[in-house]
Design a protein around this motif. Structure first.
Motif, PDB file in Angstrom:
ATOM      1  N   MET A   1       0.808  -1.181   0.000  1.00  0.00           N
ATOM      2  CA  MET A   1       0.000   0.000   0.000  1.00  0.00           C
ATOM      3  C   MET A   1       0.864   1.263   0.000  1.00  0.00           C
ATOM      4  N   THR A   2       1.936   1.232   0.725  1.00  0.00           N
ATOM      5  CA  THR A   2       2.807   2.402   0.764  1.00  0.00           C
ATOM      6  C   THR A   2       3.661   2.507  -0.495  1.00  0.00           C
ATOM      7  N   ASP A   3       3.760   1.421  -1.265  1.00  0.00           N
ATOM      8  CA  ASP A   3       4.541   1.477  -2.501  1.00  0.00           C
ATOM      9  C   ASP A   3       3.938   2.468  -3.484  1.00  0.00           C
ATOM     10  N   ASP A   4       2.631   2.603  -3.484  1.00  0.00           N
ATOM     11  CA  ASP A   4       1.974   3.528  -4.402  1.00  0.00           C
ATOM     12  C   ASP A   4       2.370   4.977  -4.114  1.00  0.00           C
ATOM     13  N   LEU A   5       2.614   5.290  -2.871  1.00  0.00           N
ATOM     14  CA  LEU A   5       2.935   6.668  -2.505  1.00  0.00           C
ATOM     15  C   LEU A   5       4.367   7.036  -2.848  1.00  0.00           C
ATOM     16  N   GLN A   6       5.242   6.085  -3.055  1.00  0.00           N
ATOM     17  CA  GLN A   6       6.657   6.346  -3.270  1.00  0.00           C
ATOM     18  C   GLN A   6       7.048   6.405  -4.745  1.00  0.00           C
ATOM     19  N   GLU A   7       6.070   6.533  -5.627  1.00  0.00           N
ATOM     20  CA  GLU A   7       6.388   6.641  -7.047  1.00  0.00           C
ATOM     21  C   GLU A   7       6.985   8.005  -7.338  1.00  0.00           C
ATOM     22  N   GLY A   8       7.694   8.096  -8.461  1.00  0.00           N
ATOM     23  CA  GLY A   8       8.347   9.339  -8.837  1.00  0.00           C
ATOM     24  C   GLY A   8       7.323  10.372  -9.320  1.00  0.00           C
ATOM     25  N   PRO A   9       7.818  11.540  -9.720  1.00  0.00           N
ATOM     26  CA  PRO A   9       6.913  12.586 -10.203  1.00  0.00           C
ATOM     27  C   PRO A   9       6.258  12.177 -11.526  1.00  0.00           C
ATOM     28  N   LEU A  10       5.114  12.731 -11.774  1.00  0.00           N
ATOM     29  CA  LEU A  10       4.373  12.440 -13.000  1.00  0.00           C
ATOM     30  C   LEU A  10       5.059  13.081 -14.197  1.00  0.00           C
ATOM     31  N   ALA A  11       4.990  12.375 -15.329  1.00  0.00           N
ATOM     32  CA  ALA A  11       5.602  12.894 -16.551  1.00  0.00           C
ATOM     33  C   ALA A  11       4.706  13.977 -17.165  1.00  0.00           C
ATOM     34  N   GLN A  12       5.333  14.856 -17.903  1.00  0.00           N
ATOM     35  CA  GLN A  12       4.569  15.918 -18.582  1.00  0.00           C
ATOM     36  C   GLN A  12       3.652  15.297 -19.630  1.00  0.00           C
ATOM     37  N   THR A  13       2.455  15.811 -19.741  1.00  0.00           N
ATOM     38  CA  THR A  13       1.527  15.335 -20.776  1.00  0.00           C
ATOM     39  C   THR A  13       1.694  16.178 -22.030  1.00  0.00           C
ATOM     40  N   GLN A  14       1.444  15.545 -23.168  1.00  0.00           N
ATOM     41  CA  GLN A  14       1.532  16.247 -24.443  1.00  0.00           C
ATOM     42  C   GLN A  14       0.125  16.620 -24.875  1.00  0.00           C
ATOM     43  N   TYR A  15      -0.144  17.885 -24.967  1.00  0.00           N
ATOM     44  CA  TYR A  15      -1.446  18.343 -25.414  1.00  0.00           C
ATOM     45  C   TYR A  15      -1.480  18.367 -26.938  1.00  0.00           C
ATOM     46  N   ALA A  16      -2.602  17.930 -27.481  1.00  0.00           N
ATOM     47  CA  ALA A  16      -2.762  17.981 -28.938  1.00  0.00           C
ATOM     48  C   ALA A  16      -2.950  19.439 -29.350  1.00  0.00           C
ATOM     49  N   PRO A  17      -2.371  19.819 -30.463  1.00  0.00           N
ATOM     50  CA  PRO A  17      -2.569  21.211 -30.899  1.00  0.00           C
ATOM     51  C   PRO A  17      -4.047  21.459 -31.221  1.00  0.00           C
ATOM     52  N   ALA A  18      -4.445  22.668 -31.041  1.00  0.00           N
ATOM     53  CA  ALA A  18      -5.843  23.024 -31.313  1.00  0.00           C
ATOM     54  C   ALA A  18      -6.132  22.811 -32.805  1.00  0.00           C
ATOM     55  N   PRO A  19      -7.292  22.244 -33.122  1.00  0.00           N
ATOM     56  CA  PRO A  19      -7.600  22.016 -34.548  1.00  0.00           C
ATOM     57  C   PRO A  19      -7.718  23.352 -35.284  1.00  0.00           C
ATOM     58  N   THR A  20      -7.155  23.366 -36.469  1.00  0.00           N
ATOM     59  CA  THR A  20      -7.223  24.599 -37.247  1.00  0.00           C
ATOM     60  C   THR A  20      -8.586  24.682 -37.935  1.00  0.00           C
ATOM     61  N   LYS A  21      -9.083  25.882 -38.044  1.00  0.00           N
ATOM     62  CA  LYS A  21     -10.373  26.086 -38.687  1.00  0.00           C
ATOM     63  C   LYS A  21     -10.207  25.934 -40.200  1.00  0.00           C
ATOM     64  N   LEU A  22     -11.157  25.225 -40.817  1.00  0.00           N
ATOM     65  CA  LEU A  22     -11.079  24.995 -42.258  1.00  0.00           C
ATOM     66  C   LEU A  22     -11.407  26.269 -43.020  1.00  0.00           C
ATOM     67  N   THR A  23     -10.752  26.411 -44.148  1.00  0.00           N
ATOM     68  CA  THR A  23     -11.038  27.562 -44.993  1.00  0.00           C
ATOM     69  C   THR A  23     -12.374  27.336 -45.695  1.00  0.00           C
ATOM     70  N   ALA A  24     -12.904  28.377 -46.264  1.00  0.00           N
ATOM     71  CA  ALA A  24     -14.186  28.269 -46.969  1.00  0.00           C
ATOM     72  C   ALA A  24     -14.071  27.311 -48.150  1.00  0.00           C
ATOM     73  N   ARG A  25     -12.947  27.347 -48.829  1.00  0.00           N
ATOM     74  CA  ARG A  25     -12.732  26.458 -49.975  1.00  0.00           C
ATOM     75  C   ARG A  25     -12.698  24.993 -49.530  1.00  0.00           C
ATOM     76  N   GLU A  26     -12.022  24.728 -48.417  1.00  0.00           N
ATOM     77  CA  GLU A  26     -11.952  23.357 -47.902  1.00  0.00           C
ATOM     78  C   GLU A  26     -13.326  22.886 -47.413  1.00  0.00           C
ATOM     79  N   GLN A  27     -14.083  23.758 -46.765  1.00  0.00           N
ATOM     80  CA  GLN A  27     -15.437  23.395 -46.344  1.00  0.00           C
ATOM     81  C   GLN A  27     -16.311  23.062 -47.550  1.00  0.00           C
ATOM     82  N   ARG A  28     -16.200  23.865 -48.595  1.00  0.00           N
ATOM     83  CA  ARG A  28     -16.985  23.631 -49.812  1.00  0.00           C
ATOM     84  C   ARG A  28     -16.586  22.307 -50.457  1.00  0.00           C
ATOM     85  N   ARG A  29     -15.268  22.025 -50.480  1.00  0.00           N
ATOM     86  CA  ARG A  29     -14.791  20.767 -51.060  1.00  0.00           C
ATOM     87  C   ARG A  29     -15.317  19.569 -50.281  1.00  0.00           C
ATOM     88  N   ARG A  30     -15.328  19.653 -48.963  1.00  0.00           N
ATOM     89  CA  ARG A  30     -15.851  18.539 -48.149  1.00  0.00           C
ATOM     90  C   ARG A  30     -17.354  18.369 -48.324  1.00  0.00           C
TER      91      ARG A  30
END
Length: 88
Positions: A1-30
């Motif tokens: 039970m105490t083994d869980d408390l002795q773990e190292g620090p958490l690793a940094q998470t990688q955030y996904a980049p924000a989705p780019t908004k589609l251009t009008a031409r790309e929206q029309r094509r889709r």
């Protein structure tokens, strides 16, 4: 039970980049791609239904008249032979 408390620090998470908004031409094509795909699906459904409906309608018409396509063809060939005989 105490083994869980002795773990190292958490690793940094990688955030996904924000989705780019589609251009009008790309929206029309889709939109165009989706419409074409929808038309293809609709065609694969409607064409067989229309062909079957025409076949059923012709057969129903012949049945209502009490004849068949073979008899109609034979009569047309008789009329053609009569016309050729009259012309010659």
């Amino acid at each position: 039970m105490t083994d869980d408390l002795q773990e190292g620090p958490l690793a940094q998470t990688q955030y996904a980049p924000a989705p780019t908004k589609l251009t009008a031409r790309e929206q029309r094509r889709r939109r165009r791609q989706r419409r074409k795909r929808g038309e293809e699906v609709l065609a694969w459904i409607l064409v067989p239904v229309i062909c079957f409906g025409l076949y059923w309608g012709v057969n129903a018409g012949f049945s209502a008249l009490g004849t068949s396509p073979g008899q109609v063809w034979d009569q047309l060939m008789q009329v053609k032979a009569l016309m050729e005989k009259r012309a010659g």
